[in-house]
Design a protein around this motif. Structure first.
Motif, PDB file in Angstrom:
ATOM      1  N   LYS A  88     -23.509  69.126-105.007  1.00  0.00           N
ATOM      2  CA  LYS A  88     -22.645  67.873-105.050  1.00  0.00           C
ATOM      3  C   LYS A  88     -21.848  67.561-103.570  1.00  0.00           C
ATOM      4  N   PRO A  89     -21.855  66.499-103.323  1.00  0.00           N
ATOM      5  CA  PRO A  89     -20.815  66.154-102.059  1.00  0.00           C
ATOM      6  C   PRO A  89     -19.448  66.748-102.296  1.00  0.00           C
TER       7      PRO A  89
ATOM      8  N   LEU B 258     -31.558  63.535-104.629  1.00  0.00           N
ATOM      9  CA  LEU B 258     -30.047  63.527-104.506  1.00  0.00           C
ATOM     10  C   LEU B 258     -29.548  62.257-103.869  1.00  0.00           C
TER      11      LEU B 258
ATOM     12  N   SER C  18     -29.848  60.047-107.098  1.00  0.00           N
ATOM     13  CA  SER C  18     -28.617  60.599-108.060  1.00  0.00           C
ATOM     14  C   SER C  18     -27.228  59.910-107.614  1.00  0.00           C
ATOM     15  N   LEU C  19     -26.874  59.862-106.302  1.00  0.00           N
ATOM     16  CA  LEU C  19     -25.774  59.522-105.813  1.00  0.00           C
ATOM     17  C   LEU C  19     -25.526  58.018-105.797  1.00  0.00           C
TER      18      LEU C  19
ATOM     19  N   GLU D 284     -23.233  62.659-109.923  1.00  0.00           N
ATOM     20  CA  GLU D 284     -22.591  63.550-109.049  1.00  0.00           C
ATOM     21  C   GLU D 284     -23.481  64.220-107.905  1.00  0.00           C
ATOM     22  N   GLY D 285     -24.704  64.467-108.230  1.00  0.00           N
ATOM     23  CA  GLY D 285     -25.592  65.306-107.122  1.00  0.00           C
ATOM     24  C   GLY D 285     -26.676  65.534-107.740  1.00  0.00           C
TER      25      GLY D 285
ATOM     26  N   LEU E 207     -28.212  71.444-100.316  1.00  0.00           N
ATOM     27  CA  LEU E 207     -29.747  71.542-100.906  1.00  0.00           C
ATOM     28  C   LEU E 207     -30.789  72.117-100.637  1.00  0.00           C
TER      29      LEU E 207
ATOM     30  N   LYS F  50     -25.949  73.987-108.440  1.00  0.00           N
ATOM     31  CA  LYS F  50     -25.538  72.771-108.319  1.00  0.00           C
ATOM     32  C   LYS F  50     -25.187  72.217-107.027  1.00  0.00           C
TER      33      LYS F  50
ATOM     34  N   TYR G 170     -31.180  65.450-111.718  1.00  0.00           N
ATOM     35  CA  TYR G 170     -29.943  64.818-111.463  1.00  0.00           C
ATOM     36  C   TYR G 170     -28.694  65.363-112.150  1.00  0.00           C
TER      37      TYR G 170
END
Length: 462
Positions: A334-335, A301, A304-305, A310-311, A155, A332, A169
Motif C-alpha cells: 500500500k502507499p 496496483l 486498485s488505487l 488501498e493497494g 511490490l 500487502k 486488490y
C-alpha cells in the motif's frame, strides 16, 4: 488463559469503569483469592438481570474485590474495563501453551486456528497433548481464525520474495468468513463474531452460490452508486443494524479471495493455487479482482488505487492457509501515509511498560492559530529507547497531569505512519487516525510546522 490475554470467558458482563469506580472496597491484607473464585463470581454477574440486579451486581463485585489484595484489585479493575495491557498477546500465549504442555508450537497454532478460542486450545493441550490438539477439525458453522498479510516494502520486492504469486486488490472493507451448509448460511467477522442476523443481503447471496457446502474467506464493503467504496465505518455500521431502511441504503458487496472448504473437501492444507481454482468455480462475479502469476503486477496496483482501494496483496501460490502473519506467505503493498503531528500527552504504560510514559495523544495543527486538535492515540512503534527517552524528557515540558496521563506543552513533533483516516465523533476535528504507529521524532520541526487538521481531513477517502 482468558485472563492473561485480557478477556473474560463470559464475554461482556455489563461492568465498566463507572461501576467499579463507585465501589469503595478495602483490599485484603494477604493474597487468598483463586482464579476459579474470580471466574465463578463473573459467571454470577453475567447471569444477573431484572429487578434488583444492579444491587446484586454491586454486591458480588464488592465481595470479590474485598478478597483481593491491592495489586489484585488493580489487575481485576483493568481486566474488567478492557485496559489490561501486560504484553501477553495471543502469539506469546501460543508459545506458552506449547511450553507448558511440552508439545510443538505448530500443533498449538493449528488447533487455535481451527477452534478459534485460546482457552479451549490450552485445555486440550494440557489434557491430552498432541493427540487432543489433532482432534480439532474444520467444522461448518464454526469460524476459522483468519490468515493475515504482512506489510511489504515494495511490490517488486514482494513478488521477488514469494516467487510464483497471485496479486489481488487490497480493499478497505470488512473481513468476512462465510459458511454454507445446504440452505444454512453463517457469516463471521475477522474477530469471529457471528453477524448473520445483521447481513441478510449477504446470506441470500451466499445461499445462491453453486455449491452444497463451502467456507469462503473475503471482504465486504458498501459501494457508492458509481461502484467506488464507501468509508470503512459505513460498512461496519451494517454489522450492528437490522433496520430495513439502513440495510436498503447500504447493501453489502462481497469479494471472496479464498476457499477453505468446498462440497465436503477441506482445503486448508492445499496450496493456494488449488484453493484459488476451487474458488473460481464457485465465487463467480464475487471473486476478488486479481491475476495469477502476472508478467507485470504494477497495472494491478494502479487499477486498485484508481478504483478507490488501498493497494494489493501478493500471495505465494504454494502456501497453505495458516492463521496469523507467521511465515509471511501473504504480503500487502500500500502507499505509505505519514503525518507530522504534535504530541499532546502520554499515558503511563502497563505490564512491561509499567513506569514508562507510553501511549501518545496526537494532535494536528489548527491553521487558524488555535491549539492543536486531537486526532488519535498510539503506543505502536515505540522502542525501549524511545520509551526511556519519553519518560525522561516529557516531564520537562509537562503542563499538568492526572493519575494516568502526563499532559504536555505542544512543542514536540512526531512522524506517524498510518493506514489512513476515518470520520469520528470522538475527537473535536471529526477525524481519527487508523492503525497509527510511531516512525520517529522530528527535532528538526516545531509545532508550527506540523501537518494541519485540513491535511488530515484531506486523507478521507471520497
Amino acid at each position: 488463559m482468558a485472563f492473561l490475554t485480557g478477556t473474560l470467558r463470559q464475554g461482556r458482563i455489563g461492568t465498566g469503569w463507572r461501576t467499579l469506580s463507585e465501589l469503595r472496597v478495602e483490599p485484603a491484607a494477604e493474597p487468598r483469592l483463586t482464579v476459579a473464585e474470580v471466574d465463578t463470581a463473573l459467571d454470577t454477574v453475567s447471569r444477573l438481570s431484572g429487578s434488583g440486579s444492579a444491587a446484586r451486581h454491586a454486591e458480588v463485585l464488592s465481595t470479590l474485590l474485598a478478597g483481593a489484595t491491592k495489586a489484585e484489585q488493580d489487575f481485576l479493575f483493568r481486566l474488567l474495563t478492557g485496559e489490561l495491557r501486560q504484553g501477553a498477546l495471543e502469539g506469546v500465549m501460543v508459545e506458552a501453551i506449547a511450553s507448558a504442555a511440552s508439545v510443538p508450537s505448530e500443533a498449538v497454532r493449528r488447533a487455535f486456528m481451527l477452534s478459534g478460542r485460546l482457552p479451549s486450545t490450552a485445555s486440550a493441550a494440557l489434557r491430552g497433548g498432541v493427540a487432543a490438539l489433532a482432534e480439532f477439525r474444520l467444522e461448518l458453522g464454526r469460524p476459522v481464525r483468519p490468515m493475515l498479510a504482512s506489510p511489504a516494502e515494495s511490490l517488486a520486492g514482494a513478488v521477488a520474495e514469494l516467487g510464483a504469486v497471485l496479486v489481488e486488490y487490497k480493499m478497505d472493507g470488512a473481513r468476512i468468513q462465510v459458511h454454507k451448509s445446504g440452505d444454512e448460511v453463517r457469516v463471521f467477522t475477522r474477530t469471529l463474531r457471528d453477524i448473520t442476523a445483521h447481513v441478510g443481503d449477504l446470506t441470500e447471496l451466499v445461499r445462491a452460490l453453486p455449491c452444497t457446502s463451502a467456507v469462503l474467506d473475503g471482504e465486504t464493503l458498501a459501494l457508492t452508486d458509481d461502484g467506488r467504496p464507501r468509508p470503512f465505518q459505513e460498512t461496519m455500521s451494517r454489522f450492528g443494524s437490522t433496520r430495513e431502511e439502513q440495510v436498503k441504503a447500504l447493501l453489502l458487496r462481497p469479494y471472496f479471495f479464498d476457499c477453505l472448504h468446498l462440497d465436503g473437501a477441506d482445503l486448508l492444507d492445499a496450496p493456494l493455487r488449488e484453493r484459488n481454482a476451487a474458488l473460481r468455480g464457485v465465487a463467480g462475479e464475487y471473486l476478488m479482482p486479481g491475476t495469477l502469476e502476472p508478467e507485470d503486477p504494477e497495472p494491478i496496483l494502479a487499477a486498485s488505487l484508481e478504483t478507490g482501494h488501498e493497494g494489493v496483496v501478493v500471495k505465494a501460490l504454494d502456501s497453505p492457509y495458516a492463521a496469523g502473519r507467521r511465515g509471511k506467505a501473504w504480503l500487502k503493498v500500500k502507499p505509505v501515509h505519514t503525518l507530522d503531528l504534535v504530541v499532546l500527552a502520554a499515558e503511563w504504560g502497563h505490564g512491561r511498560r509499567t513506569g514508562y510514559l507510553s501511549n501518545l495523544h496526537l494532535g494536528a495543527r489548527d491553521p487558524d492559530g488555535g491549539p492543536p486538535i486531537m486526532v488519535g492515540k498510539t503506543f505502536k512503534g515505540l522502542t525501549d529507547e524511545l520509551l526511556a527517552w519519553q519518560t525522561r524528557e516529557f516531564p520537562l515540558i509537562e503542563s499538568h497531569r492526572d493519575d494516568w496521563t502526563v499532559h504536555l506543552r505542544p512543542e514536540l513533533v512526531v512522524e506517524i505512519e498510518l493506514d489512513g483516516v476515518q470520520t469520528s465523533t470522538r475527537y473535536q476535528g471529526g477525524v481519527a487516525l487508523r492503525f497509527a504507529r510511531v516512525l520517529r521524532y522530528r527535532p528538526d520541526k516545531d509545532a508550527a510546522e506540523a501537518d494541519t487538521i485540513d491535511a488530515v481531513r484531506a486523507m478521507l477517502r471520497g
